[in-house]
Design a protein around this motif. Structure first.
Motif: not given
Ligand code: SF4
Ligand code: SF4
Length: 329
Positions: A79-90, A201-208
């Motif tokens: 959920a917090f990855s800054w990259e795509r999760l898995g393969q892009a849908d063709p 995507p960010m929860g409480n991380d990275t920025a206020l």
């Protein structure tokens, strides 16, 4: 009455204010700050003792439910990855970057946020002042070039659960809020990536989250140190996604909260830790090492707050449930 205003409703002294280092939160200080009374203390550590005392609201079943409520947030790190999760849908790979009017895309983003569970959503420009200087590991935080917009989402929490604060069901409402945050940001980020834009995507991380939410027009800062929204009071959790998709920023709102807080002390009365200021006026004073300098507000003593959580063996929401804007008690 809720008014849109041109300037954010917080006051910053730019000569003093510095980007916040995430290692200065109480959750990180417990690992390194030997001067803190809670050094080495994980607030749930003494739960077994509390459970064996057979008090209402502190049963083993309620504690099991509390821990389970965090599952999506704690176990789905994608959920917090800054990259795509898995393969892009063709099928999506046939398209290049989606070019559209920022106003149209802003409406699409807001519709998407609500569909993915956001109770409130607003857009702001990313103010680098609110990006952490360092993350919890001590690494400098750098936002990739071009990610200048923040989609800020508020997830309403279960009021019945919060009403039981500080008992375990209120902490379960908190955990559910965090797990819903993880779902909302993960899906929003993939939506943006499917349109070939960056998404952080960010929860409480990275920025206020709170000042970004104020910038995005979701609410104002309360005496209790939380975002107060006109719709849900303080009974929300905040998350955000930074993106390079061009959007239209919202304006901040002012519904007279600061004046209201000047004469309301319900949150400070409800706080069993004495962590919330009773001063009549906000100021630039700080209450503990976890408060950043250079912000005018009623500073919350986060040390006392965390020490109460440790005594309670769970997160507390007394200052959420007591706030009249939360419409709980
Ligand atoms: S969470 Fe509980 S202990 Fe912490 S400031 Fe709010 S009322 Fe006080
Ligand atoms: S309880 Fe009262 S003083 Fe505290 S944040 Fe809410 S309105 Fe402000």
């Amino acid at each position: 009455m809720v008014k849109r205003v041109n300037e954010p409703t917080y006051q910053i002294n730019p000569g003093v204010h510095r980007r916040f280092d995430q290692r200065n939160t109480v959750f990180m200080r417990r690992f390194w700050d030997r001067e803190a009374g809670f050094h080495g203390v994980e607030y749930r550590d003494l739960a077994a003792g509390r459970i064996s005392a057979n008090e209402a609201g502190y049963s083993r079943v309620e504690f099991a439910r509390l821990l389970a409520s965090w599952t999506v947030h704690d176990c789905f790190r994608g959920a917090f990855s800054w990259e795509r999760l898995g393969q892009a849908d063709p099928s999506m790979m046939q398209f290049g970057r989606h070019e559209a009017d920022p106003g149209v895309m802003t409406e699409e983003v807001k519709r998407t946020a609500r569909q993915f569970g956001a109770s409130l959503v607003g857009i702001c420009r990313v103010n680098e002042r609110f990006v952490y200087s360092h993350d919890r590991s001590g690494d400098p935080v750098e936002i990739p070039a071009g990610c200048t917009y923040a989609i800020v989402m508020a997830i309403a929490m279960d009021k019945d659960g919060v009403a039981t604060s500080p008992q375990y069901p209120s902490a379960t409402a908190t955990g559910i809020g965090y797990s819903k945050m993880a779902f909302a940001i993960a899906c929003m980020a993939e939506f943006l990536r499917n349109l070939r834009y960056k998404a952080l995507p960010m929860g409480n991380d990275t920025a206020l989250s709170i000042p970004l939410a104020i910038d995005a027009g979701l609410g104002q800062l309360g005496r209790n140190g939380l975002l107060i929204t006109p719709e849900y009071g303080a009974c929300v959790r905040l998350c955000k996604v930074f993106t390079d998709l061009p959007l239209v920023a919202d304006r901040p709102i002012d519904f007279g909260l600061t004046d209201f807080c000047r004469t309301c002390d319900k949150c400070s009365q409800a706080c069993k830790a004495g962590a919330i200021s009773t001063d009549p006026e906000p100021s630039f004073d700080v209450a503990c090492r976890s408060n950043n300098l250079g912000i005018k507000r009623w500073a919350v003593n986060a040390d006392r707050c965390y020490e109460f959580w440790a005594e309670n063996t769970a997160a507390c929401s007394n200052c959420i449930s007591a706030c009249p804007f939360s419409k709980i008690t």
